[in-house]
Design a protein around this motif. Structure first.
Motif, PDB file in Angstrom:
ATOM      1  N   ARG A 329       0.859  -1.186   0.000  1.00 24.74           N
ATOM      2  CA  ARG A 329       0.000   0.000   0.000  1.00 24.74           C
ATOM      3  C   ARG A 329       0.896   1.238   0.000  1.00 24.74           C
ATOM      4  O   ARG A 329       2.008   1.207   0.550  1.00 24.74           O
ATOM      5  N   ILE A 330       0.412   2.309  -0.605  1.00 25.83           N
ATOM      6  CA  ILE A 330       1.110   3.594  -0.576  1.00 25.83           C
ATOM      7  C   ILE A 330       0.158   4.595   0.070  1.00 25.83           C
ATOM      8  O   ILE A 330      -0.944   4.846  -0.447  1.00 25.83           O
ATOM      9  N   LEU A 331       0.586   5.139   1.213  1.00 25.04           N
ATOM     10  CA  LEU A 331      -0.317   5.915   2.074  1.00 25.04           C
ATOM     11  C   LEU A 331       0.187   7.334   2.283  1.00 25.04           C
ATOM     12  O   LEU A 331       1.405   7.601   2.233  1.00 25.04           O
ATOM     13  N   GLY A 344       3.596   8.690  -1.920  1.00 22.76           N
ATOM     14  CA  GLY A 344       3.249   8.463  -0.524  1.00 22.76           C
ATOM     15  C   GLY A 344       4.280   7.551   0.105  1.00 22.76           C
ATOM     16  O   GLY A 344       5.316   7.243  -0.495  1.00 22.76           O
ATOM     17  N   GLU A 345       4.001   7.124   1.326  1.00 19.93           N
ATOM     18  CA  GLU A 345       4.918   6.246   2.043  1.00 19.93           C
ATOM     19  C   GLU A 345       4.580   4.785   1.731  1.00 19.93           C
ATOM     20  O   GLU A 345       3.420   4.380   1.741  1.00 19.93           O
ATOM     21  N   ILE A 346       5.620   3.999   1.435  1.00 17.73           N
ATOM     22  CA  ILE A 346       5.434   2.610   1.029  1.00 17.73           C
ATOM     23  C   ILE A 346       5.296   1.722   2.263  1.00 17.73           C
ATOM     24  O   ILE A 346       6.165   1.737   3.148  1.00 17.73           O
ATOM     25  N   TYR A 347       4.209   0.947   2.312  1.00 19.10           N
ATOM     26  CA  TYR A 347       3.988  -0.041   3.361  1.00 19.10           C
ATOM     27  C   TYR A 347       3.863  -1.411   2.697  1.00 19.10           C
ATOM     28  O   TYR A 347       3.179  -1.561   1.680  1.00 19.10           O
ATOM     29  N   MET A 348       4.505  -2.417   3.290  1.00 22.50           N
ATOM     30  CA  MET A 348       4.427  -3.764   2.745  1.00 22.50           C
ATOM     31  C   MET A 348       4.197  -4.776   3.862  1.00 22.50           C
ATOM     32  O   MET A 348       4.483  -4.526   5.024  1.00 22.50           O
ATOM     33  N   ARG A 349       3.666  -5.925   3.448  1.00 18.24           N
ATOM     34  CA  ARG A 349       3.565  -7.064   4.356  1.00 18.24           C
ATOM     35  C   ARG A 349       3.582  -8.339   3.516  1.00 18.24           C
ATOM     36  O   ARG A 349       3.294  -8.304   2.304  1.00 18.24           O
ATOM     37  N   LEU A 350       3.930  -9.436   4.153  1.00 13.70           N
ATOM     38  CA  LEU A 350       3.793 -10.733   3.509  1.00 13.70           C
ATOM     39  C   LEU A 350       2.311 -11.083   3.467  1.00 13.70           C
ATOM     40  O   LEU A 350       1.573 -10.793   4.413  1.00 13.70           O
ATOM     41  N   ALA A 351       1.886 -11.678   2.381  1.00 14.95           N
ATOM     42  CA  ALA A 351       0.461 -11.917   2.151  1.00 14.95           C
ATOM     43  C   ALA A 351      -0.197 -12.622   3.342  1.00 14.95           C
ATOM     44  O   ALA A 351       0.253 -13.681   3.781  1.00 14.95           O
ATOM     45  N   LYS A 363      15.694  -0.127  21.451  1.00 18.65           N
ATOM     46  CA  LYS A 363      14.562   0.732  21.791  1.00 18.65           C
ATOM     47  C   LYS A 363      13.731   1.128  20.579  1.00 18.65           C
ATOM     48  O   LYS A 363      12.531   1.331  20.681  1.00 18.65           O
ATOM     49  N   ASP A 364      14.375   1.283  19.432  1.00 25.23           N
ATOM     50  CA  ASP A 364      13.677   1.801  18.258  1.00 25.23           C
ATOM     51  C   ASP A 364      12.793   0.729  17.629  1.00 25.23           C
ATOM     52  O   ASP A 364      13.128  -0.447  17.648  1.00 25.23           O
ATOM     53  N   LYS A 365      11.675   1.126  17.075  1.00 29.43           N
ATOM     54  CA  LYS A 365      10.760   0.189  16.435  1.00 29.43           C
ATOM     55  C   LYS A 365      10.330   0.748  15.077  1.00 29.43           C
ATOM     56  O   LYS A 365      10.273   1.956  14.878  1.00 29.43           O
ATOM     57  N   PRO A 366       9.994  -0.126  14.122  1.00 26.28           N
ATOM     58  CA  PRO A 366       9.495   0.351  12.837  1.00 26.28           C
ATOM     59  C   PRO A 366       8.037   0.782  12.954  1.00 26.28           C
ATOM     60  O   PRO A 366       7.379   0.537  13.961  1.00 26.28           O
ATOM     61  N   LYS A 367       7.539   1.418  11.908  1.00 23.36           N
ATOM     62  CA  LYS A 367       6.150   1.871  11.892  1.00 23.36           C
ATOM     63  C   LYS A 367       5.273   0.740  11.349  1.00 23.36           C
ATOM     64  O   LYS A 367       5.417   0.322  10.206  1.00 23.36           O
ATOM     65  N   VAL A 374       4.062  -2.707   7.158  1.00 21.93           N
ATOM     66  CA  VAL A 374       5.240  -2.109   7.786  1.00 21.93           C
ATOM     67  C   VAL A 374       5.855  -1.079   6.852  1.00 21.93           C
ATOM     68  O   VAL A 374       5.980  -1.313   5.638  1.00 21.93           O
ATOM     69  N   SER A 375       6.246   0.058   7.406  1.00 20.92           N
ATOM     70  CA  SER A 375       7.001   1.062   6.655  1.00 20.92           C
ATOM     71  C   SER A 375       8.401   1.175   7.237  1.00 20.92           C
ATOM     72  O   SER A 375       8.572   1.190   8.457  1.00 20.92           O
ATOM     73  N   VAL A 376       9.375   1.251   6.361  1.00 18.34           N
ATOM     74  CA  VAL A 376      10.742   1.507   6.817  1.00 18.34           C
ATOM     75  C   VAL A 376      11.215   2.870   6.323  1.00 18.34           C
ATOM     76  O   VAL A 376      12.405   3.142   6.252  1.00 18.34           O
ATOM     77  N   GLY A 377      10.255   3.737   5.951  1.00 14.92           N
ATOM     78  CA  GLY A 377      10.579   5.128   5.672  1.00 14.92           C
ATOM     79  C   GLY A 377      10.817   5.479   4.225  1.00 14.92           C
ATOM     80  O   GLY A 377      11.347   6.550   3.931  1.00 14.92           O
ATOM     81  N   ASP A 378      10.427   4.622   3.270  1.00 19.64           N
ATOM     82  CA  ASP A 378      10.647   4.912   1.856  1.00 19.64           C
ATOM     83  C   ASP A 378       9.389   5.479   1.214  1.00 19.64           C
ATOM     84  O   ASP A 378       8.264   5.073   1.535  1.00 19.64           O
ATOM     85  N   LEU A 379       9.601   6.395   0.288  1.00 26.26           N
ATOM     86  CA  LEU A 379       8.511   7.016  -0.448  1.00 26.26           C
ATOM     87  C   LEU A 379       8.447   6.452  -1.861  1.00 26.26           C
ATOM     88  O   LEU A 379       9.455   6.000  -2.412  1.00 26.26           O
ATOM     89  N   GLY A 380       7.260   6.485  -2.459  1.00 31.79           N
ATOM     90  CA  GLY A 380       7.136   6.021  -3.827  1.00 31.79           C
ATOM     91  C   GLY A 380       5.759   6.297  -4.377  1.00 31.79           C
ATOM     92  O   GLY A 380       4.864   6.774  -3.671  1.00 31.79           O
ATOM     93  N   ARG A 381       5.583   5.966  -5.653  1.00 35.73           N
ATOM     94  CA  ARG A 381       4.288   6.093  -6.316  1.00 35.73           C
ATOM     95  C   ARG A 381       4.059   4.853  -7.161  1.00 35.73           C
ATOM     96  O   ARG A 381       4.988   4.102  -7.441  1.00 35.73           O
TER      97      ARG A 381
END
Length: 496
Positions: A329-331, A344-351, A363-367, A374-381
């Motif tokens: 998804r691109i959100l 938008g921001e790229i979100y992916m998951r395994l099916a 301490k740090d966690k992904p979005k 999950v987003s690791v901070g990359d943008l795309g269209r």
């Protein structure tokens, strides 16, 4: 289910291969100085038994973690196999990491021991010299499947010390560890596989061990060395390797590169950073469009986007479509799906995976949003046919005069200049523009040296005005990691 389809632990797989084909070479190591070393499956099994015995002697047991701080070497491989045999997981670490960063990583990952090429009796965490393992009897140890086999350090965009626990199963089906890639990319199974990136990174670490578990012959280089790699290609005729764009650029500069016979390769895969279009076209011409693939993925293994060279030629600049088993998804910032063609921001998951399979140490966690994306901070269209185009990392985006500038686009334009050996573009504070586009440039010494004004004029011929660098800084050497990655945020902070 036949016997060879029954899942076995990682340690059992190596022991089984040693019994099936004890005298077959499993690993060839190519040091920068010195002779190649060929290790059979029987030797890998024996040496990893010795490492397992060494770890047990130091009190390491199943369920704990072992940090490996070694260069690319046979010792790195047998250290991992030995840890897995006793049911311990591994955390990789640079062998030369500064003490301050090392201490933070050890605090975040809490290993039971550190395996390296020397002992340190004063360290708070036991530091074990792997060379001692060679003096121990090679009695087979009782094998225990590791609960969390593999974790790799990642600073991500924050730079904080943490590690991603990769969703690697504790048991594998023989022949299927690397084999899923054959189906995903539609290639024939490979037998000889080059690994040259540092093993403290997730991709080369995963690729090496999955290939090993599938019975491949691994050709391990101490590091990326152009002369060494070309010799291996000529003499060993490998079928598969992975590159990053900086490696691709440096290989093109090698004398006689156009005469290299690339026909042995079933597949050459590149990723980790945006690839300038001119560079991609050169490599497609060099090796063939049907054998050059690009992958977009993250350390968290939440999915991937792939494209073959001939697809890319039809849609220059795309990074491909989601691979089989990946949902994307691109959100926007409100987590709403953006229209086709908008960034938008790229979100992916395994099916179908609604809860991420990876974990973080630190301490740090992904979005992660509802549904396990999950987003690791990359943008795309994404275009109407589902092809994705990367727009760089969210944290690296430059906002100048209210307009968005993607650093990779500016870098691609400047990299076409014959005198530019390497370039990184960042945003630095500016009283008029908020931030200005600033280029750090490493030049080719054999070429006439350009001035900053010449490079700015060169970029202006290729980019709209607001994207053109307003300042250029010449550097003797770009501060890239061994994986050729660079942290733009750190460079920007230094200059701010």
């Amino acid at each position: 289910m036949t016997t060879d389809q029954v899942p076995v632990s990682l340690g059992e797989r190596i022991r089984g291969l040693a019994q099936e084909k004890p005298h077959t070479v499993a690993l060839s190591f190519f040091p920068c100085d010195g002779e190649r070393q060929d290790l059979t499956y029987a030797e890998l099994d024996r040496r990893s038994d010795q490492v397992a015995a060494l770890l047990l002697r130091h009190g390491v047991h199943a369920g704990q973690r072992v940090t490996i701080g070694l260069r690319n070497s046979p010792e790195h491989v047998v250290a991992a196999l030995g840890a897995w045999k006793i049911g311990a997981g591994i955390v990789t670490m640079r062998w030369d990491v500064p003490q301050w960063e090392r201490d933070r990583l050890l605090e975040a990952t809490a290993p039971a021991a550190v395996v390296t090429d020397h002992a340190d009796p004063t360290a708070a965490v036991p530091v074990i010299d792997i060379g001692v393992a060679g003096d121990l009897p090679a009695h087979p140890v009782d094998i225990t499947p590791p609960a969390q086999p593999m974790a790799i350090p990642t600073g991500g965009s924050t730079g904080s010390s943490k590690a991603v626990v990769l969703p690697v199963p504790s048991k594998i089906t023989p022949g299927a560890a690397f084999g899923g890639n054959y189906a995903m990319f539609g290639i024939e199974p490979v037998q000889r596989h080059v690994v040259m990136a540092p093993l403290y990174h997730g991709n080369p670490l995963m690729m090496l061990h999955c290939g090993l578990f599938d019975g491949q012959h691994i050709l391990l280089l101490e590091k990326f060395d152009i002369g060494l790699l070309l010799r291996v290609i000529s003499e060993d005729r490998p079928h598969f390797m992975t590159l990053v764009p900086t490696m691709m650029r440096r290989l093109l500069d090698a004398p006689g590169i156009d005469e290299v016979d690339w026909s042995c390769f079933h597949m050459i895969l590149h990723g980790t950073a945006p690839c300038p279009q001119w560079l991609k076209r050169r490599w497609i011409t060099l090796v063939g469009a049907d054998r050059l693939w690009e992958i977009f993925a993250s350390s968290e293994l939440v999915g991937s986007i792939i494209v073959r060279g001939d697809e890319w030629l039809d849609r220059p600049g795309t990074i491909g479509r989601p691979a089989t088993g990946t949902e994307l998804r691109i959100l926007d910032e409100d987590l709403r799906d953006v229209p086709t063609g908008e960034v938008g921001e790229i979100y992916m998951r395994l099916a179908g995976v609604e809860k991420p399979l990876f974990d973080y140490l630190g301490k740090d966690k992904p979005k992660v949003i509802d549904g396990g994306y999950v987003s690791v901070g990359d943008l795309g269209r994404r275009d109407a046919d589902g092809y994705v185009y990367s727009a760089d990392r969210k944290d690296d985006l430059i906002i100048t005069g209210g307009a968005n500038v993607v650093p990779a686009e500016v870098e691609a334009a400047l990299s076409e200049h014959p005198a530019v050996a390497d370039v990184v573009v960042i945003g630095v504070p500016d009283d008029e523009w908020g931030h200005r586009v600033h280029a750090l440039v490493q030049t080719e010494l054999e070429q006439p040296q350009p001035t900053a004004a010449e490079l700015i004029a060169f970029a202006r011929q290729r980019l709209t005005t607001y994207k053109t660098p307003k300042s250029v800084e010449f550097v003797a050497r770009m501060p890239r990691s061994d994986m050729f990655k660079i942290r733009r945020s750190a460079l920007a902070a230094e200059r701010a």
